[in-house]
Write an enzyme that holds these catalytic residues in place. Structure first.
Site, mmCIF file in Angstrom:
data_model
loop_
_atom_site.group_PDB
_atom_site.id
_atom_site.type_symbol
_atom_site.label_atom_id
_atom_site.label_comp_id
_atom_site.label_asym_id
_atom_site.label_seq_id
_atom_site.Cartn_x
_atom_site.Cartn_y
_atom_site.Cartn_z
ATOM 1 N N LYS A 1 38.517 21.573 -2.802
ATOM 2 C CA LYS A 1 38.209 20.149 -2.942
ATOM 3 C C LYS A 1 39.369 19.304 -2.419
ATOM 4 O O LYS A 1 40.517 19.773 -2.372
ATOM 5 C CB LYS A 1 37.977 19.798 -4.418
ATOM 6 N N ARG B 1 26.191 27.012 -10.155
ATOM 7 C CA ARG B 1 24.861 27.629 -10.144
ATOM 8 C C ARG B 1 24.958 29.150 -10.198
ATOM 9 O O ARG B 1 24.005 29.817 -10.638
ATOM 10 C CB ARG B 1 24.075 27.154 -8.929
#
Length: 556
Positions: free
Chosen positions: A328, A402
């Site tokens: 990130k 996920r």
């Protein structure tokens, strides 16, 4: 001359209304200043406690000499622009106690109080050296169909919160709160509004204890306190630095909160257990960090029959998300300490359900780990195998949540669940779509959606239904190397929807809902009764949903 006689003379010579005595040529711009001066003079001239024998004995709760407390009282807006504002019943009682002085002060100190605005008065009563009057808006405000919440409850929460904070600024250690016609909402506003994470600071704000003013609605007040403390627990877990809330420390904190309940069992599953469960997707994320993963499993057996089908909560628990190899940007990365917000909210909801003794069985599952870059971390293009045997191509290591949820959802099917609800700070696309206004809900069950939606109207922590079209499923199943890709084929299009479609591939239950809480993770100034920081949303909606489910004996 005796002081009491002097006070009587002062009160007698004070004009009934100060403003009509003002010179007619006074510039309009000076009127607000004159009103303030008049209010201060009126406050000085009137006695601390009126000796109005016509009113009878002091109302219950106004014991003389009980020590200084703050007091928050509500006032409704007039239905007409020119009409007089209306006190709540508690406000009326206090005004009678001080012989109408509160109403007189409000009349001369400025325009009528608007919703969420306050006025503070000092020296009205010896038991309450500081009294804050808060604007509640219209008295009969109820469910607003356009806003999808109960406007009256939200007005109370916001008004009480700002009133309690003003008492805190005065460093008064205790505040009594007017129930304002809804003691639960008032308690939520007080407890949520005063919360702030300052555990690691030497200089802390003074602790203020909110109490119910009067005793008529004590049960509803306590329920509101319990709901708010549940959300504050989630806020605490999300706000704390990642080196203080590691996977094992998160699990131990929840275990400590649940230790006193005999009908709760907590299992802190180590990495070896995770491996025996063949949770390859979860382990592939965890292996990049030096912190070992934990699978937290909570069993709350509140139902009349412990064998009844449980409600299963699943929460994403990434205690710090750097993005992994798909790193990130550094700006704002510190906020990723709250990427375990799903686990924080569902675990806090179970703690709250246990405190409320809700009559249903709940199981909580939280896969906990960090997502870090290292020589052992997932690489873009790697293929991993989930618990149900499906293979997943990891095209972006920052779409890691996920992967945890895939294995946890597979495991959730072991419990013959009445319903499965998972929560996760899953996608930035959810924040883009809805912002902080509502949690996005993807579900295969209209029955489940109805319960979540109706619960959110009461709590004010709203939900909004999102699509689970086959259109999105095709974008994650069209994958060159594996059964699924962990990002959609068109990565920037419908990101929240493709993430939900991915999770659906690991669900066979007929009542399942995925809550993407990325947009409601933090609060700047959108929710007036929450301070800036991690929001702990939608904990209260999950609790209210569980409470509703405990009263619903049917699945459809």
């Amino acid at each position: 001359m005796r002081p009491s006689a002097r006070r009587g003379q002062v009160a007698a010579r004070r004009p009934a209304c100060l403003l009509p005595c003002l010179p007619p040529f006074l510039p309009a711009m000076l009127l607000p200043w004159v009103r303030r001066v008049a209010a201060r003079r009126l406050s000085r001239d009137l006695p601390l406690a009126c000796s109005c024998t016509a009113q009878g004995p002091s109302p219950r709760g106004y014991s003389r000499g009980a020590g200084g407390k703050g007091l928050v009282l509500g006032i409704y807006s007039s239905e007409k622009d020119e009409g007089a504002a209306q006190f709540t019943s508690a406000g009326d009682a206090f005004d009678r106690l001080v012989c109408g002085k509160l109403r007189e002060l409000l009349a001369v100190c400025g325009p009528p109080l608007k919703k969420g605005k306050t006025r503070i008065f000092h020296g009205l009563h010896q038991d309450f050296p500081s009294v804050v009057v808060v604007g509640l808006g219209k008295k009969n405000a109820g469910v607003n169909d356009q806003e999808n919440w109960n406007e009256g409850k939200e007005n109370i929460r916001a008004a009480v919160a700002v009133g309690c904070r003003q008492i805190q600024d005065l460093e008064i250690p205790c505040v009594e709160v007017d129930p304002c016609g809804d003691a639960q909402a008032a308690a939520e506003g007080a407890v949520l509004g005063l919360h702030e994470y300052n555990e690691l600071k030497q200089k802390k704000k003074p602790v203020v204890t909110p109490q119910l003013h009067g005793s008529a609605e004590s049960e509803a007040w306590q329920k509101g306190v319990t709901y708010a403390e549940g959300q504050n627990l989630a806020r605490y877990l999300m706000e704390a630095p990642a080196n203080y809330i590691t996977p094992i420390k998160f699990a131990e904190r929840i275990e400590q909160k649940l230790r006193s309940f005999s009908n709760v069992k907590v299992h802190i599953r180590p990495e070896s257990w995770i491996a025996t469960q063949q949770m390859g997707a979860f382990l592939s994320v965890a292996k990049g960090s030096a912190e070992p993963p934990i699978f937290l499993e909570i069993h709350y057996l509140g139902g009349a029959n412990t064998n009844d089908s449980p409600l299963v909560f699943v929460g994403k628990g990434v205690t710090f998300d750097s993005g992994g190899i798909s790193l990130k940007p550094s700006s704002g990365m510190d906020a990723m300490r709250a990427d375990m917000g799903g686990a924080a909210t569902v675990c806090s909801a179970i703690v709250t359900a246990a405190a409320l003794n809700l009559p249903l069985n709940i199981i909580g599952l939280a896969p906990l780990c960090e997502n870090m870059p290292s020589g052992k971390a997932n690489k873009p293009g790697d293929v991993v195998r989930a618990k149900n045997g499906k293979t997943i191509q990891v095209d972006n290591t920052d779409a890691e949540g996920r992967l945890l949820l895939a294995d946890a959802l597979c495991y959730a099917h072991n419990f013959n669940a009445r319903a499965i609800v998972n929560a996760a700070t899953l996608t930035g696309a959810m924040d883009v779509a809805l912002g902080s206004a509502a949690t996005g809900v993807f579900t295969n069950s209209s029955w489940l959606w109805t319960h979540l939606y109706e619960a959110s109207i009461l709590t004010g922590d709203r939900v909004w239904r999102m699509p689970l079209f086959e259109h999105y499923t095709k974008q994650v199943t069209d994958c060159p190397l594996a059964d699924l890709s962990n990002i959609g084929k068109y990565s920037r299009a419908g990101g929240a929807c493709t993430a939900a479609a991915f999770l659906k591939e690991f669900v066979t239950a007929s009542h399942w809902a995925h809550l993407d809480i990325a947009g409601v993770m933090s609060n700047k100034d959108e929710v007036p009764y929450l301070r800036k920081g991690m929001a702990g949303r939608p904990t209260r909606t999950l609790v209210e949903f569980a409470a509703r489910l405990s009263q619903d004996s049917h699945n459809t």
